[in-house]
Design an enzyme around this catalytic site. Structure first.
Site, PDB file in Angstrom:
ATOM      1  N   LYS A 121      23.445  39.141  21.341  1.00  0.00           N
ATOM      2  CA  LYS A 121      22.291  39.306  20.456  1.00  0.00           C
ATOM      3  C   LYS A 121      21.330  40.350  21.016  1.00  0.00           C
ATOM      4  CE  LYS A 121      18.821  36.357  20.284  1.00  0.00           C
ATOM      5  NZ  LYS A 121      17.978  35.168  20.059  1.00  0.00           N
ATOM      6  N   ASP A 139      20.650  36.213  15.124  1.00  0.00           N
ATOM      7  CA  ASP A 139      19.680  35.221  15.591  1.00  0.00           C
ATOM      8  C   ASP A 139      19.726  34.010  14.657  1.00  0.00           C
ATOM      9  OD1 ASP A 139      18.399  35.994  13.284  1.00  0.00           O
ATOM     10  OD2 ASP A 139      16.626  36.798  14.265  1.00  0.00           O
TER      11      ASP A 139
END
Length: 212
Positions: A121, A139
């Site tokens: 991420k 996310d």
């Protein structure tokens, strides 16, 4: 409508709804974004933006932060939660940047993944926002919304969601699309309350999976 067609329609509608959507972490240098995204784990971006002001004022460079006492970093970042592990990762990451990359952030996805505390991420966020490269940041907002919209089918594991989205999202759209999902997830397709489907620009095409 195929998933790819659905994705393209969603992208266009969210562009109109959130034309200026960008990263909600404040930064003016790439290394600062790297620090902030580590602090953002299980913490709001708003709180991180406040906490890093003090951190960067005291340690205004990669070198300064690399040489900082881990305990002092922990004292400053404690309000973000998980202070011990976050401080340790930030210290180790800055040391590695200083020693191996002359204080610069590597422009390579796999090299970013080798930095302490950096996962897919974070690496995708850096690739997209700092280097303008194709990126998909999975996310919590992204994972929740793409499942509800029917772009992925009941997948919650971030890497698997990312791999599915790469199949249907044009590479040049990925980074901005994920930023817009954050805005949409906060304002309309909320997690803690029933989503405001009556105000949603995607109401007629969203699959509404998992929404009562």
């Amino acid at each position: 409508m195929t998933k790819k067609e659905l994705a393209l329609e969603i992208i266009e509608r969210l562009k109109k709804e959130y034309p200026d959507a960008g990263c909600t972490l404040d930064y003016d240098e790439a290394w600062k974004l790297l620090v902030s995204v580590r602090l953002a784990a299980q913490c709001t971006d708003a709180r991180v933006n406040v906490v890093v002001e003090g951190l960067f004022e005291k340690y205004p460079s990669v070198k300064a932060l690399a040489e900082a006492d881990v305990e002092d970093i922990e004292r400053i970042v404690k309000p973000c939660g998980l202070g011990h592990s976050k401080a340790r990762d930030i210290s180790a990451c800055m040391k590695m940047l200083q020693e191996e990359y002359d204080g610069k952030i590597p422009e390579d996805f796999n090299a970013l993944l080798k930095l302490p505390g950096v996962g897919r991420k974070s690496a995708n966020l850096i690739m997209g926002d700092v280097f303008g490269k194709p990126a998909i940041v999975t996310d919590t907002h992204c994972i929740r919304l793409v499942n509800r919209m029917g772009l992925v089918d009941g997948i919650k594991e971030p890497k698997k969601v990312e791999m599915e989205l790469w199949k249907i999202i044009p590479p040049e759209e990925g980074s901005d699309f994920c930023h817009r999902l954050v805005y949409h997830g906060r304002e309309i397709c909320t997690a803690r309350t029933k989503p405001y489907c009556d105000r949603c620009c995607l109401q007629d095409i969203c699959k509404k999976k998992g929404v009562d």
